[in-house]
Scaffold this motif. Structure first.
Motif, PDB file in Angstrom:
ATOM      1  N   ILE A  33      77.141-137.708  11.965  1.00 16.83           N
ATOM      2  CA  ILE A  33      77.490-138.667  13.012  1.00 16.83           C
ATOM      3  C   ILE A  33      77.325-140.096  12.509  1.00 16.83           C
ATOM      4  N   THR A  45      84.518-142.898  17.962  1.00 18.63           N
ATOM      5  CA  THR A  45      83.949-141.638  18.458  1.00 18.63           C
ATOM      6  C   THR A  45      82.457-141.562  18.156  1.00 18.63           C
ATOM      7  N   ALA A  46      82.058-142.003  16.960  1.00 21.15           N
ATOM      8  CA  ALA A  46      80.645-141.927  16.580  1.00 21.15           C
ATOM      9  C   ALA A  46      79.779-142.846  17.428  1.00 21.15           C
ATOM     10  N   PHE A  49      78.042-141.523  20.598  1.00 20.31           N
ATOM     11  CA  PHE A  49      76.809-140.740  20.486  1.00 20.31           C
ATOM     12  C   PHE A  49      75.572-141.616  20.310  1.00 20.31           C
ATOM     13  N   ILE A  50      75.754-142.807  19.788  1.00 22.76           N
ATOM     14  CA  ILE A  50      74.595-143.624  19.405  1.00 22.76           C
ATOM     15  C   ILE A  50      74.271-144.686  20.441  1.00 22.76           C
ATOM     16  N   LYS A  73      80.255-140.078  29.846  1.00 19.77           N
ATOM     17  CA  LYS A  73      80.070-140.327  28.414  1.00 19.77           C
ATOM     18  C   LYS A  73      78.594-140.367  28.013  1.00 19.77           C
ATOM     19  N   CYS A  75      76.652-138.072  28.369  1.00 19.23           N
ATOM     20  CA  CYS A  75      76.321-136.744  27.821  1.00 19.23           C
ATOM     21  C   CYS A  75      76.336-136.766  26.297  1.00 19.23           C
ATOM     22  N   ALA A  76      77.268-137.517  25.705  1.00 19.48           N
ATOM     23  CA  ALA A  76      77.327-137.612  24.242  1.00 19.48           C
ATOM     24  C   ALA A  76      76.094-138.339  23.698  1.00 19.48           C
ATOM     25  N   THR A  77      75.679-139.405  24.376  1.00 14.77           N
ATOM     26  CA  THR A  77      74.484-140.132  23.939  1.00 14.77           C
ATOM     27  C   THR A  77      73.244-139.271  24.077  1.00 14.77           C
ATOM     28  N   LEU A  79      73.158-136.047  23.908  1.00 13.72           N
ATOM     29  CA  LEU A  79      73.217-135.028  22.853  1.00 13.72           C
ATOM     30  C   LEU A  79      72.703-135.564  21.526  1.00 13.72           C
ATOM     31  N   PHE A  80      73.068-136.793  21.183  1.00 18.32           N
ATOM     32  CA  PHE A  80      72.612-137.376  19.914  1.00 18.32           C
ATOM     33  C   PHE A  80      71.088-137.523  19.906  1.00 18.32           C
ATOM     34  N   TYR A  81      70.511-138.054  20.977  1.00 21.93           N
ATOM     35  CA  TYR A  81      69.064-138.233  21.011  1.00 21.93           C
ATOM     36  C   TYR A  81      68.323-136.926  21.283  1.00 21.93           C
TER      37      TYR A  81
END
Length: 368
Positions: A33, A45-46, A49-50, A73, A75-77, A79-81
């Motif tokens: 990522i 896209t990356a 997540f951050i 959105k 949910c993506a953040t 998921l990353f953490y």
């Protein structure tokens, strides 16, 4: 980058391989990522997540101010953490807790509880300091009425939104850790209870735009739980250290009372007197009688359940203390009991002893 000592190698994609190398697998995903930020085609896209999304720029007396609200959105953040929490969990376990465990030589059951308290102690310490810093900088402690005024609190500062996203990510990561850490079946139900309760309350405060009240309650809860897990760690190192449980008991009761008082003040009275009443998903307004009563009922039931567990815990400690006192009293009486004496000596262990400590000579009977 290896987080665990490998005493034995397992086949790829096997269950044991996944358990032993789950942190390395997750670390690889995080690296992919982060590498995506380096290329223009994948950078957009990356960044989902951050960095927290849904930022809005507004004008304030201090100048331009960037605020955030929630959306899918996030949910993506989260998921990353979620991945970051798994990595940090493995780092704390490998480089701190496992080294202490090897010195203490605890039993398997105590070792599981020690690891649990060690992980939660680190998390509660970081979260309590972080939440206290947010409360001070946002001014919620100096102006308690701001906890319910101008509801709904849809727009959040970066530090508030990031705090909630990481909280949800941490408690979500605790679910697969039950599998990765091979937690005993007897302990799974107990840990699932408080993990689900934390997820429910944190997500409700975030989604219902009760972030300000939630911050105060989380700070109080984390400080109280920090005291419990510190007392538990000291107890495992030396079972004579039990006074810290008494200090935790006082803070626990205070936290329960303050939580109920604040919820009735903010939700039961503050929001009930607010002019902005009604239900509107677009504006994030959930200030209705039904939702307020549901939130109050949820908090009251949770606090009642925690108090019930606390009373049972204290009664069990009291019974164990009384049992230990009775055993010590009985053993002291046995040691102070005088030896049975007679004219020629005294009896010890069923043998007649003379006054000088030697056994008296036994007269031989003449055979008829």
């Amino acid at each position: 980058m290896a987080f665990r000592r490998r005493n034995k190698s397992y086949p790829f994609f096997s269950q044991e391989f996944l358990i032993q190398n789950h942190a390395d697998v997750v670390f690889t995903l995080v690296i992919f990522i982060l590498i995506g930020l380096m290329f223009e085609a994948t950078a957009k896209t990356a960044i989902l997540f951050i960095q927290p999304q849904y930022n809005v720029t507004t004008q304030s007396p201090e100048g331009e101010l960037t605020l955030y609200h929630y959306g899918w959105k996030d949910c993506a953040t989260i998921l990353f953490y979620f991945f970051i929490a798994i990595i940090l969990h493995a780092v704390v376990q490998e480089y701190l807790l496992d080294k202490i465990n090897r010195r203490l030589h605890l039993s398997k059951s105590k070792n599981t509880k020690f690891n649990e308290s060690g992980q939660l102690c680190v998390f509660h310490l970081v979260s309590s300091v972080w939440s206290f810093y947010v409360l001070i900088t946002e001014g919620y402690l100096l102006h308690p009425s701001s906890l319910w005024e101008n509801y709904p609190h849809v727009h959040l500062r970066f530090q508030v939104k990031f705090f909630y996203l990481t909280q949800i990510a941490y408690w979500l990561h605790a679910l697969p850790e039950l599998y990765f850490q091979k937690v005993r079946k007897e302990e799974i139900s107990r840990q699932l209870q408080y993990i689900c309760l934390y997820l429910l309350h944190v997500a409700a405060a975030y989604l219902l735009n009760l972030s300000r009240v939630g911050l105060v309650l989380l700070f109080l809860q984390y400080v109280s739980e920090l005291g419990f897990h510190i007392a538990r760690l000291f107890y495992f190192t030396d079972e004579s250290h039990q006074k810290m449980f008494d200090v935790w008991a006082v803070s626990f009761v205070f936290t329960r009372m303050f939580t109920l008082t604040l919820m009735f003040l903010a939700v039961g009275f503050g929001l009930a007197r607010s002019e902005n009443q009604g239900f509107d998903l677009e504006t994030g307004n959930f200030n209705t009688v039904l939702i307020r009563m549901t939130v109050l009922l949820l908090v009251c039931l949770t606090q009642s359940w925690l108090l019930w567990k606390f009373i049972r815990f204290q009664l069990r400690r009291w019974r164990e203390f009384r049992h230990e006192q009775a055993v010590r009293k009985k053993s002291s009486k046995q040691t102070l009991r005088p030896a049975k004496r007679d004219s020629v000596g005294y009896h010890e262990n069923g043998i007649l002893k003379a006054e000088n400590g030697t056994s008296p000579r036994i007269k031989k009977l003449k055979s008829p």
